[in-house]
Design an enzyme around this catalytic site. Sequence first.
Site, PDB file in Angstrom:
ATOM      1  N   LYS A   1      53.113   9.852  27.840  1.00 41.97           N
ATOM      2  CA  LYS A   1      52.338   8.713  27.326  1.00 41.97           C
ATOM      3  C   LYS A   1      50.911   9.141  26.991  1.00 41.97           C
ATOM      4  CE  LYS A   1      51.316   4.366  26.477  1.00 41.97           C
ATOM      5  NZ  LYS A   1      51.710   3.868  25.146  1.00 41.97           N
TER       6      LYS A   1
ATOM      7  N   HIS B   1      58.160  14.480  -6.125  1.00 45.61           N
ATOM      8  CA  HIS B   1      57.620  15.841  -6.065  1.00 45.61           C
ATOM      9  C   HIS B   1      58.342  16.685  -5.015  1.00 45.61           C
ATOM     10  CE1 HIS B   1      54.510  14.668  -8.848  1.00 45.61           C
ATOM     11  NE2 HIS B   1      54.248  13.615  -8.089  1.00 45.61           N
TER      12      HIS B   1
ATOM     13  N   ARG C   1      54.284   8.231  32.143  1.00 45.60           N
ATOM     14  CA  ARG C   1      53.474   9.353  31.648  1.00 45.60           C
ATOM     15  C   ARG C   1      54.344  10.543  31.258  1.00 45.60           C
ATOM     16  NH1 ARG C   1      48.034   8.850  33.600  1.00 45.60           N
ATOM     17  NH2 ARG C   1      47.749  11.093  33.705  1.00 45.60           N
TER      18      ARG C   1
ATOM     19  N   LYS D   1      57.756   6.064  15.037  1.00 43.91           N
ATOM     20  CA  LYS D   1      58.385   5.230  16.065  1.00 43.91           C
ATOM     21  C   LYS D   1      59.866   5.556  16.172  1.00 43.91           C
ATOM     22  CE  LYS D   1      55.957   4.141  17.750  1.00 43.91           C
ATOM     23  NZ  LYS D   1      54.540   4.182  18.005  1.00 43.91           N
TER      24      LYS D   1
ATOM     25  N   CYS E   1      51.032  14.916  34.040  1.00 41.68           N
ATOM     26  CA  CYS E   1      51.165  14.780  35.499  1.00 41.68           C
ATOM     27  C   CYS E   1      50.529  13.466  35.961  1.00 41.68           C
ATOM     28  CB  CYS E   1      50.456  15.923  36.193  1.00 41.68           C
ATOM     29  SG  CYS E   1      51.107  17.518  35.726  1.00 41.68           S
TER      30      CYS E   1
HETATM   31  O1  M6R Z   1      46.389   7.189  24.124  1.00 37.86           O
HETATM   32  P1  M6R Z   1      46.255   7.555  22.675  1.00 37.86           P
HETATM   33  O2  M6R Z   1      46.260   6.396  21.759  1.00 37.86           O
HETATM   34  O3  M6R Z   1      45.050   8.437  22.415  1.00 37.86           O
HETATM   35  O4  M6R Z   1      47.531   8.427  22.328  1.00 37.86           O
HETATM   36  C1  M6R Z   1      47.685   9.043  21.087  1.00 37.86           C
HETATM   37  C2  M6R Z   1      49.083   9.538  20.876  1.00 37.86           C
HETATM   38  O5  M6R Z   1      49.425  10.483  21.848  1.00 37.86           O
HETATM   39  C3  M6R Z   1      50.103   8.388  20.909  1.00 37.86           C
HETATM   40  O6  M6R Z   1      49.803   7.410  19.964  1.00 37.86           O
HETATM   41  C4  M6R Z   1      51.518   8.935  20.648  1.00 37.86           C
HETATM   42  O7  M6R Z   1      51.625   9.369  19.323  1.00 37.86           O
HETATM   43  C5  M6R Z   1      52.592   7.883  20.964  1.00 37.86           C
HETATM   44  N1  M6R Z   1      53.764   8.540  21.484  1.00 37.86           N
HETATM   45  C6  M6R Z   1      53.061   7.136  19.771  1.00 37.86           C
HETATM   46  O8  M6R Z   1      54.031   6.194  20.049  1.00 37.86           O
END
Ligand code: M6R
Length: 609
Positions: free
Chosen positions: A604, A505, A27, A486, A2
């Site tokens: 995000k 494996h 976000r 990614k 949010c």
């Molecule tokens: O803000 P943060 O680096 O703590 O976020 C961690 C993960 O949520 C973030 O890296 C997420 O995996 C991204 N979507 C990767 O692109």
Amino acid sequence: MCGIVGYIGSREAARICLEGLHRLEYRGYDSAGIAVVRDHALDVRKVVGKLLNMDASLAEKPLPGTLGIGHTRWATHGKPSVENSHPHVSMNGRIAVVHNGIIENYGELRERLRAEGYVFKSQTDTEVMAHLTQKYYEGDLRAAVIRAVKDLEGAFAFGVICADNPDVLVAVRRFSPLVVGLGEGENFIASDMGAIRKETDRVYVIDDDEVAYITREGVELTDLEGNRIEREVFVIPWPAEAAEKGGHKKFMHKEIHEQTDAMHNCLAGRLSAPDRPIQLDGLNMTAEEIRNLRKVVFTACGTAYHAGLVGRFLMEYLAKIPAECDLAAELRARNPVVLDNTLCVPISQSGETADTLVALRDMKEKGARCVSVLNVVDSSIARESDGVVYIQAGPEIGVASTKAYTLQVMTMTLMAIHFAEVRGTADPALLRELKAEMLKMPAYAAELLKREPQVLAVAERFYRLEDSLYLGRGVNLPSAMEGALKLKEISYIHAEGYSAGEMKHGPIALVDPELFTVAIAVHGDVYEKMIGNIQEIKARSGPVIGVADDGDEVIGRECDAMIWVPPVPEMLSPMTVAIPLQLLAYHMADLRGEDIDQPRNLAKTVTVE
Ligand code: M6R
């Protein structure tokens, strides 16, 4: 996750809130809403789906009023719907609330309020706050909000307005991010600085259990007992345009292309010449403390976790300190042994990821010193850390983390070299060579970005396939895992990041002409073994995209398509390999027509555990 925005001033609040909400779109959200106070009444507008629906709604029927709050909702309690979207309004229709976070005891509060006659219209946890504020309201909105939050357990950042107080906006936080923007005759609140950067560069960063009482003329901060708090104004160090796309089609693309400058920023003041020691501002550790370290535990989520895996590798390889790396959500469950002189390194772009914050608190409780590697200044994790090394990447808006990853790896590399220097655990000639190459890293990044058309051509050949494997070994196993993350998160192509040695494996059973493999085979300790793994896949008719050093004819002959990178010492190659893999994911997703900056189901910043 949010997002909240609020405005009090003389302009149309709904317009300013909507603009701020657009800047918080990254976000992730599924519905949105705005409430304003006008003529001593509340006017509320809500939409399900994208903010374009709110743009259209306000264009058709504006929402006049100079005091307002807005919200983008990422569903946690109750499905996305008009009833469940914020702002939530108290039963008497006088108080409106927007919320980011989760109220953990909302079930119990809901029952209590129901017994007192309150009627709930939504399935959300937030609605209890609207009713509680009504319950405690006796003419003073701030007092009612303070009394109400004392009943809450969990995480929150609230913006609250009341039809009977048209000159006041109240905001409060615990564990969820909140800033107050300072203007002339107007003030703002938001979940992050980027949302209001266009309006002001002066903010107060609000801490846990702090309340902001905001009028047109000023802002007063107090604790929950009403004691005044003096806070220094934080001047946002980046320009408003930094939160815009700057001519790129997507934020992700812009951020990939910012990596040359970002690397310069990350190195600035820390590494100036190969024969000069590294200076790591913010580390907050004496040479003796570094020498006495017995263990390092890296912890993070998602992309940042992959950076932590590189950190673990380098910390053992160069600084000879036993190192571990845990997914933050798993750290507590593993209950790791914390020895005397254990260093915990939480890594996070946002500094607000709940799992990482909880892991930090756990490790601190167990007695570890916590030095975080972060991007966002003054974030929750920063405030609870014993030291912070900032990656200095500037705002990262795209949900897929790109420049933050590369700079997390760069920072981790600086840290490992620095520790090795202080502890005397690596050959000085090797450290000099690594530092000389680190200084060239921005130039390598620029070169790799120039080669984007080659990566696009590879993407064009393979983007229609639905399955992929990313293989690496040693320091580039995390690169394979990050490349796969990614690709999957923005293109929805099934992608698995694997150790090439593990292939035989199990995963090799998947190989067929419909599954493409990205094999990271730069020169170094594991090069020969990678060639063997590529041959195993080719023998089973699997197409292979090789990632290899310029001029490597051996790999060139083995693979169906190539991504070339400038040769660097193997220890530094996670940084050079990352950039084309980010571009590959970007172009495959773009060719498939996906919503790259806001991939489905993702946020995000994940501020819930
Ligand atoms: O803000 P943060 O680096 O703590 O976020 C961690 C993960 O949520 C973030 O890296 C997420 O995996 C991204 N979507 C990767 O692109």
